[in-house]
Design an enzyme around this catalytic site. Structure first.
Site, short mmCIF file in Angstrom:
data_model
loop_
_atom_site.label_atom_id
_atom_site.label_comp_id
_atom_site.label_asym_id
_atom_site.label_seq_id
_atom_site.Cartn_x
_atom_site.Cartn_y
_atom_site.Cartn_z
NE ARG A 242 -4.30 -1.10 -0.17
CZ ARG A 242 -4.41 -2.05 -1.12
NH1 ARG A 242 -3.42 -2.31 -1.93
NH2 ARG A 242 -5.54 -2.71 -1.25
CD GLU A 271 -2.83 3.54 -5.41
OE1 GLU A 271 -3.89 3.05 -5.85
OE2 GLU A 271 -1.94 2.86 -4.90
CG HIS A 289 -3.27 -0.37 -7.17
ND1 HIS A 289 -3.68 0.26 -6.01
CD2 HIS A 289 -3.34 -1.69 -6.92
CE1 HIS A 289 -3.97 -0.66 -5.09
NE2 HIS A 289 -3.78 -1.85 -5.64
#
Ligand code: 8YV
Length: 323
Positions: A242, A271, A289
């Site tokens: 993460r 993000e 991602h």
């Protein structure tokens, strides 16, 4: 009896949407855009189940003074640091995730990033596409070898272990592990891994460091300026866990000053924004991602999330309940 009303907050693979529609009265977010906090609250008050993703804002405050109709929030993804678990529990909402089905896929991408950063593949690709390649020469884009080097893995759950197998059996790497709890001897033995007590003890010993721990407040900025300073100047950091686990501003400084040699990142603190300092670093490989982005895995995740709500509506405890 009418079917439970279920909201998919994003577009899902077609075969899973079809399977969902056979079982439930399904609504799919027509714009395929992230839902706001207000949208999520409204969804929880109007549907029997909400199927969320990492892009939905389900953090602290979501459940305050909520009168939820939904008693289950099924996350499409293994990580759930974007969900206020305590708030959901207090509101009487079961939360589930989708473990296992993405272990190999995510470890594959971590290995991809490790290799790309080690061999400067991003730089090479950019050079060729920009028409700047002037031809072969002995000193062009020299990277670092991977085979036989030492990989430090922080967080040794299912994905961390899958990464260790790739690195050890594929590339003969030595594996060091740091994890909150003691790892069973047989799990360590599979890849000849050695567990060390602290992150501080792990970092100076490694040529590569790959993060596989959970996100959230507990691991926020686990990799900070001080700890980057403990890494070798030749070392490469890989993050498929993460974004919040790494202090991006500190990482940008470390990449620019040569404190570490490179980084491979699939996840970011905010993000889809990426810290401008990181964007300036040629020695960072950056992916949007994509850890679980194969058709097999995204279908597997969807089917697993559906299984959780099926179990829930059958009166069972869902297999992947996390609260
Ligand atoms: C998912 C992930 O695509 O599962 C996770 O935790 O990070 C990704 O693989 C994403 O979370 C979808 O919600």
């Amino acid at each position: 009896m009418s079917k439970p009303k279920v909201l998919l907050t994003r577009k899902w693979p077609a075969s899973v949407e079809a399977a969902a529609s056979r079982l439930f009265d399904v609504t799919v977010n027509p714009d395929d855009r992230p839902l706001s906090r207000a949208d999520i609250r409204e969804a929880l008050e109007n549907y029997d189940a909400v199927m969320a993703t990492v892009t939905d804002d389900v953090k602290s405050g979501t459940f305050t003074n909520l009168k939820p109709k939904a008693k289950i929030l099924a996350n499409y993804g293994v990580g759930y640091s974007h969900i206020d678990l305590e708030g959901a529990t207090a509101a009487g909402i079961t939360v589930t995730n989708t473990p296992d089905v993405l272990n190999d896929c995510t470890a594959d991408l971590a290995m991809t990033l490790l290799m790309m950063a080690a061999r400067r593949a991003g730089e090479g690709e950019r050079e060729v596409r920009a028409g700047k390649w002037t031809g072969w020469r002995p000193t062009h884009l020299i990277g670092t070898s991977v085979t036989g080097k030492t990989l430090g893995i922080i967080g040794f759950g299912r994905i961390g272990q899958a990464m260790a197998r790739r690195a050890h059996f594929g590339f003969g790497m030595k594996i060091l592990v740091q994890s909150r709890s003691p790892v069973a001897a047989d799990i360590l033995a599979e890849t000849g891994a050695v567990q060390v007590d602290t992150v501080e003890n792990l970092l100076p010993e490694c040529d590569f460091v790959s993060l596989h721990c959970p996100g959230g407040d507990v691991n926020r900025h686990l990799i900070n300026a001080e700890r980057l300073g403990l890494m070798r100047s030749t070392a490469i950091l890989v993050n498929t866990a993460r974004g919040e686990v790494v202090d991006e501003a500190a990482l940008a400084e470390a990449l620019k000053s040569g404190e570490i040699a490179g980084a491979g990142l699939d996840v970011f603190e905010e993000e889809p924004k990426v810290h401008p300092g990181i964007l300036e670093c040629e020695n960072a490989v950056l992916l949007p991602h994509m850890g679980s982005s194969t058709s097999e895995t995204r279908v597997g995740m969807g089917m697993r999330a559906l299984r959780n709500i099926e179990q829930f509506f059958n009166g069972e405890v869902p297999g992947d309940k996390v609260n």
